[in-house]
Design an enzyme around this catalytic site. Structure first.
Site: not given
Length: 555
Positions: A145, A177, A205, A516
């Site tokens: 990411n 990504t 996370d 989250g």
């Protein structure tokens, strides 16, 4: 650790021009200084050192060209005989060495042999032992990411992690990504997961949540399980998941490894560690919403997340500002919590012990929950939920939290539920009833110290396997009327107006913080699925295992 067993090799080799007896069994590589060696000098290796074979990263034979270019750094010197030809060969072993605060590093030791054949024998034997370890991954699917945290995920992987994977002989297929849920969508449909030994996410996370949503969903579809049915027993995932921390929050790494260090996580993946983990499925009216592995929070933590999402431009500081704002606002919410207590287990949410590597509580309780799930699956007449007795609590709450792990982080070293376990098939349901701001502050401060977090009159905690929550505004008219009569508040017309769904006033309600992410529904059904996934992790090791200052780390 396994017993050393019979020796495979035993030789007299040199380390930094000092003679050592070097022995290798199936489980241990040991080198011990010979009695006849020179007197001890400062900064030389300890007299004896042992490394589990399972924690050896790689072995390489030093060629002549690299040896001739090596500086006089004290590691070893090339010795030539009278006619100028080399009379020594050497090989280098890379292995895991533990440092402070649960960190691992890659250390090296170089052994010199008197002849080339002996050197090749040692290299071949070590490589044979490493190849026989079936738990080690050979091929990994990696998702990066590039936008999470401080936008350093790609650099972290290329500079710190990829060289270690290459050194250990692990091949990687890397996907960077492009948009939110890219990894989830790819795993659900396009990924050829049968070609890989594991999936690795480089991020925080949120990225890990994408991976489990894609992998768990894909597994259920392949096994013919309906993810939208809350009563279905989900099939465990066959692929292990690795996490390289590179996000703003790394709660999962802290709970499963003990630190958010990328090198440490990479080494756990290389040695093939395996840590089972529970997953909670969240449903609303027989519709799947999300999976959760750490925290489900309604009230305070839901409000903090909702408010912080409007302040994303502020970066990580938004959580502090939103936290202070929600504390001063001091909202409370009415609703009904029904839960199914865990039966026949050992351990309680108020135990002193933490969930550590090789946790006996997880092994014992995990087996109990697995047996119950199998019984429920094979015997339809025996309803799993009837093994226990549902309990219901109605009231006004400042916070309703379900912690499937300790949720420890640097700001909260013990976490929201210090005794919560990773793989025991339960979650700790924490109910914080309406109280004064001062008392609520006392509760929040206990997340940062060693005091019992649940030793407060307005806080209760239950270890459960399933629970439902219904906010007051979702209850039926008859339930609301019953509540008003029970509480003697029929005369308080302002209260009736605010809570009654038939009134045109907007009801007050919070949002659920699910690892989250904000849930779109507040009335939810949560079920714990025991050991649904496995991570490339070992669990947090006992302090004495790695707090060894006599062997400083080598990078």
């Amino acid at each position: 650790m396994d017993r050393p067993g019979r020796l495979l090799l035993l030789s007299e080799l040199c380390v930094r021009n000092v003679a050592y007896d070097v022995a290798m069994s199936r489980f241990l590589l040991t080198w011990k200084r010979r009695v006849s060696s020179p007197m001890y000098r400062p900064f030389r290796p300890s007299l004896s050192h042992s490394v589990p074979v399972s924690e050896i990263i790689s072995v390489r034979e030093e060629d002549e060209e690299s040896g001739s270019r090596r500086k006089d750094d004290g590691s070893w010197k090339k010795i030539k005989d009278g006619d100028g030809t080399d009379c020594r060969k050497s090989f280098t072993v890379s292995y895991v060495e533990r440092c402070r605060q649960h960190r691992w590093r890659c250390a090296e030791v170089t052994f010199m042999c008197t002849e080339g054949a002996l050197c090749q024998t040692w290299v071949s034997s070590i490589r044979e032992q490493l190849a026989s370890i079936s738990s080690r991954p050979r091929s990994l699917l990696v998702y990066i990411n590039p936008y999470g945290g401080k936008r350093q995920a790609k650099n972290i992987f290329e500079q710190k992690v990829e060289p270690l994977f290459a050194q250990a002989g692990i091949s990687t297929h890397v996907i960077v990504t492009d948009y939110a849920n890219h990894a989830r969508d790819h795993l659900r449909t396009d990924a050829e997961i049968n070609k890989f030994d594991g999936v690795v996410c480089v991020g925080g996370d949120g990225m890990f949540s994408e991976i489990i949503h894609g992998l768990v969903w894909r597994t259920q579809i392949d096994c013919g399980v309906d993810p939208n049915c809350p009563d279905e027993t989900l099939s465990p995932c066959s692929l292990r998941i690795g996490i390289i921390p590179a996000g703003s929050t790394d709660c999962i790494c802290f709970a499963t490894v003990g630190t958010n260090d990328p090198i440490t996580s990479a080494l756990h993946i290389i040695v093939g560690d395996s840590q089972p983990m529970d997953v909670c499925s969240v449903h609303h009216n027989n519709m799947f919403l999300r999976y959760s592995v750490s925290l489900l929070g309604y009230g305070f933590y839901g409000d903090v997340l909702t408010d912080s999402e409007r302040k994303r431009w502020m970066g990580p500081a938004r959580y502090d500002i939103s936290g202070v704002k929600m504390f001063l606002t001091h909202h409370y919410y009415e609703g009904t919590v029904s839960y199914l207590p865990a039966r026949g287990i050992i351990g309680t949410p108020r135990d002193d012990g933490r969930c550590l590597s090789g946790c006996a509580v997880c092994q014992h309780n995990g087996q109990i929950q697995t047996d119950k799930a199998e019984k429920y699956e094979t015997d339809e007449a025996s309803d799993y939920e009837n093994d226990g007795e549902w309990r219901t609590i109605r009231g006004k709450f400042l916070a309703i939290n379900a912690a499937s792990m300790s949720c420890a982080c640097p700001r909260s070293p013990k976490g929201l539920s210090p005794a919560a376990h990773l793989a025991d098939g339960t979650t700790d349901l924490i109910l914080v009833r309406k109280c004064s701001r001062f008392n609520f502050l006392r509760h929040l401060l206990r997340h940062t110290n060693k005091n019992d977090q649940f030793d407060l009159a307005f806080v209760e905690v239950h270890r459960v396997v399933r629970f439902h929550f219904t906010p007051r505004y979702c209850q039926s008219d008859s339930e609301l009327e019953l509540d008003l009569l029970e509480n003697g508040k029929r005369q308080i017309f302002s209260k009736i107006c605010r809570d009654h769904p038939a009134c045109s006033c907007a009801p007050t309600y919070s949002s659920w913080n699910c690892d989250g992410e904000i849930l779109t529904h507040t009335a939810i059904d949560v079920r714990v699925h025991c050991q649904l996934i496995k991570l490339f992790a070992r669990g947090i090791e006992e302090p004495q295992v790695f707090e060894d200052l006599s062997n400083p780390c080598a990078i």
